[in-house]
Motif scaffolding. Structure first.
Motif, PDB file in Angstrom:
ATOM      1  N   SER A   1      -3.397   7.678   3.607  1.00 47.46           N
ATOM      2  CA  SER A   1      -2.192   6.944   4.006  1.00 47.46           C
ATOM      3  C   SER A   1      -1.356   7.753   4.990  1.00 47.46           C
ATOM      4  O   SER A   1      -0.829   7.216   5.966  1.00 47.46           O
ATOM      5  CB  SER A   1      -1.348   6.594   2.779  1.00 47.46           C
ATOM      6  N   TYR A   2      -1.250   9.051   4.750  1.00 48.32           N
ATOM      7  CA  TYR A   2      -0.469   9.892   5.642  1.00 48.32           C
ATOM      8  C   TYR A   2      -1.233  10.186   6.936  1.00 48.32           C
ATOM      9  O   TYR A   2      -0.631  10.304   8.006  1.00 48.32           O
ATOM     10  CB  TYR A   2      -0.082  11.186   4.932  1.00 48.32           C
TER      11      TYR A   2
ATOM     12  N   THR B   1       1.513   9.638  -5.115  1.00 51.49           N
ATOM     13  CA  THR B   1       2.010  10.939  -4.661  1.00 51.49           C
ATOM     14  C   THR B   1       2.892  11.568  -5.734  1.00 51.49           C
ATOM     15  O   THR B   1       2.764  12.764  -6.044  1.00 51.49           O
ATOM     16  CB  THR B   1       2.801  10.780  -3.351  1.00 51.49           C
ATOM     17  N   ILE B   2       3.793  10.761  -6.309  1.00 52.21           N
ATOM     18  CA  ILE B   2       4.649  11.261  -7.396  1.00 52.21           C
ATOM     19  C   ILE B   2       3.798  11.700  -8.581  1.00 52.21           C
ATOM     20  O   ILE B   2       4.036  12.749  -9.195  1.00 52.21           O
ATOM     21  CB  ILE B   2       5.656  10.174  -7.816  1.00 52.21           C
ATOM     22  N   GLU B   3       2.780  10.898  -8.895  1.00 52.66           N
ATOM     23  CA  GLU B   3       1.905  11.230 -10.028  1.00 52.66           C
ATOM     24  C   GLU B   3       1.159  12.530  -9.780  1.00 52.66           C
ATOM     25  O   GLU B   3       1.002  13.360 -10.687  1.00 52.66           O
ATOM     26  CB  GLU B   3       0.905  10.086 -10.242  1.00 52.66           C
ATOM     27  N   TYR B   4       0.678  12.729  -8.528  1.00 51.06           N
ATOM     28  CA  TYR B   4      -0.073  13.951  -8.208  1.00 51.06           C
ATOM     29  C   TYR B   4       0.789  15.201  -8.410  1.00 51.06           C
ATOM     30  O   TYR B   4       0.357  16.172  -9.048  1.00 51.06           O
ATOM     31  CB  TYR B   4      -0.586  13.877  -6.767  1.00 51.06           C
TER      32      TYR B   4
ATOM     33  N   LEU C   1      -5.864  14.294  -4.768  1.00 46.83           N
ATOM     34  CA  LEU C   1      -5.278  14.608  -3.461  1.00 46.83           C
ATOM     35  C   LEU C   1      -5.871  13.719  -2.374  1.00 46.83           C
ATOM     36  O   LEU C   1      -5.140  13.182  -1.519  1.00 46.83           O
ATOM     37  CB  LEU C   1      -5.507  16.081  -3.135  1.00 46.83           C
ATOM     38  N   LEU C   2      -7.196  13.558  -2.385  1.00 45.89           N
ATOM     39  CA  LEU C   2      -7.849  12.722  -1.374  1.00 45.89           C
ATOM     40  C   LEU C   2      -7.426  11.264  -1.489  1.00 45.89           C
ATOM     41  O   LEU C   2      -7.529  10.504  -0.521  1.00 45.89           O
ATOM     42  CB  LEU C   2      -9.374  12.840  -1.508  1.00 45.89           C
ATOM     43  N   ALA C   3      -6.963  10.859  -2.664  1.00 46.42           N
ATOM     44  CA  ALA C   3      -6.557   9.470  -2.872  1.00 46.42           C
ATOM     45  C   ALA C   3      -5.268   9.120  -2.140  1.00 46.42           C
ATOM     46  O   ALA C   3      -4.985   7.940  -1.912  1.00 46.42           O
ATOM     47  CB  ALA C   3      -6.398   9.192  -4.369  1.00 46.42           C
TER      48      ALA C   3
ATOM     49  N   GLU D   1       0.823  -1.208   0.000  1.00 46.71           N
ATOM     50  CA  GLU D   1       0.000   0.000   0.000  1.00 46.71           C
ATOM     51  C   GLU D   1       0.856   1.258   0.000  1.00 46.71           C
ATOM     52  O   GLU D   1       0.555   2.234  -0.681  1.00 46.71           O
ATOM     53  CB  GLU D   1      -0.930   0.001   1.217  1.00 46.71           C
ATOM     54  N   TRP D   2       1.967   1.246   0.718  1.00 50.97           N
ATOM     55  CA  TRP D   2       2.849   2.408   0.719  1.00 50.97           C
ATOM     56  C   TRP D   2       3.565   2.567  -0.622  1.00 50.97           C
ATOM     57  O   TRP D   2       3.876   3.692  -1.039  1.00 50.97           O
ATOM     58  CB  TRP D   2       3.869   2.302   1.855  1.00 50.97           C
ATOM     59  N   VAL D   3       3.780   1.451  -1.317  1.00 52.38           N
ATOM     60  CA  VAL D   3       4.355   1.542  -2.661  1.00 52.38           C
ATOM     61  C   VAL D   3       3.390   2.281  -3.587  1.00 52.38           C
ATOM     62  O   VAL D   3       3.780   3.207  -4.323  1.00 52.38           O
ATOM     63  CB  VAL D   3       4.663   0.137  -3.218  1.00 52.38           C
ATOM     64  N   PHE D   4       2.109   1.883  -3.531  1.00 50.63           N
ATOM     65  CA  PHE D   4       1.114   2.558  -4.371  1.00 50.63           C
ATOM     66  C   PHE D   4       0.924   4.006  -3.943  1.00 50.63           C
ATOM     67  O   PHE D   4       0.752   4.893  -4.789  1.00 50.63           O
ATOM     68  CB  PHE D   4      -0.225   1.806  -4.310  1.00 50.63           C
TER      69      PHE D   4
END
Length: 277
Positions: free
Chosen positions: A100-101, A68-71, A94-96, A60-63
């Motif tokens: 996680s954070y 995050t990079i894509e955003y 952003l909400l996606a 999940e942290w990989v995704f």
């Protein structure tokens, strides 16, 4: 301001759908979203979480890192960055990644990652299905036209629930579970909507008679909002059919996706909308 160099190339890949690279990127993104949401669903199952919890968290942290990079890449290569950030897709993007954070501070927030499913709406743009949104607009217009009638209906039902709830509170009282008027109103709403949880039920003959009356009223009014929406939807569909008129025979009532007049066979490409009556 026109984009140049690296920003232009990145914009064509991330936001474009007319190039193979753009389509492949969007298809990859959709698969990543679906897999990520599937991981969240699996993590909510106790036996799977106990056995593969650390693996699921790592994946999940990989995704999350990828999204995050894509955003930030979308912000970087946007023609109008402010417009993207405050657009529907920008807010969803952003909400996606936020849950996680937030999960680092609030346990359980990670399950909110299912909001990533909203990003799959891009499939309408990728597969050129935007034309099907016309049907959705008909439904939205029908809902908009029916909103006042539905609001009046629900206000009437709420008043009825408050009256029945207060009456049941007086008749049954705290001894039978009706500890307050709000609790009794909750019972009335559950009864009128025919849900019937059964956590609260009348015990006295008078209370049972009132409950029976409430149930019968619920059955008699439950179809009212459906009828209101159906009538408005039928009107919108009829209006949609009568907007397209044939220039050759001046007749309307064609289907929205019709290419030829069903009365004279004339092509409808050059037709104009019929005036509203």
């Amino acid at each position: 301001m026109a984009l140049t160099g690296r920003r232009k190339l990145l914009n064509e890949v991330i936001f474009g759908t007319d190039t193979p690279a753009g389509r492949n990127f969007d298809v990859f993104l959709i698969w990543a979203i679906l897999i990520s949401v599937s991981l969240v669903l699996l993590a909510s199952i106790g036996t799977i979480a106990e056995r593969f919890g650390q693996l699921l968290i790592g994946l999940e942290w990989v995704f999350t890192g990828l999204f995050t990079i894509e955003y930030f890449a979308r912000i970087y290569c946007s023609v109008n960055r402010r417009k993207y950030i405050f657009s529907f897709y920008g807010i969803v993007d952003l909400l996606a990644i936020l849950p996680s954070y937030l999960a680092l501070l609030y346990t359980g927030a990670t399950y909110l990652l299912v909001i990533r499913l909203l990003r799959v709406l891009r499939i309408f743009r990728i597969l050129k299905l935007v034309r099907y949104l016309r049907d959705a607009n008909i439904l939205l217009r029908a809902l908009g036209l029916a909103r006042r009638k539905i609001l009046v209906f629900y206000a009437s039902v709420l008043v009825m629930c408050i009256l029945f709830g207060a009456l049941m509170f007086v008749v049954e009282g705290p001894d039978h579970g009706f500890t307050s008027i709000p609790t009794s109103v909750y019972w009335a709403i559950v009864t009128i909507t025919t849900v019937g949880y059964g956590d609260i039920s009348p015990q006295t003959p008078l209370g049972q008679a009132i409950a029976a009356m409430t149930m019968l009223i619920g059955y008699s009014i439950i179809a009212v909002p459906t009828g209101i929406l159906t009538a408005e939807l039928a009107g919108e569909m009829h209006r949609e059919r009568t907007q397209l008129a044939c220039n050759n025979c001046s007749r309307s009532a064609h289907d929205p996706d019709a290419e030829y007049c069903k009365f004279c066979g004339h092509r409808l490409e050059d037709t104009e909308e019929a005036p509203e009556v």
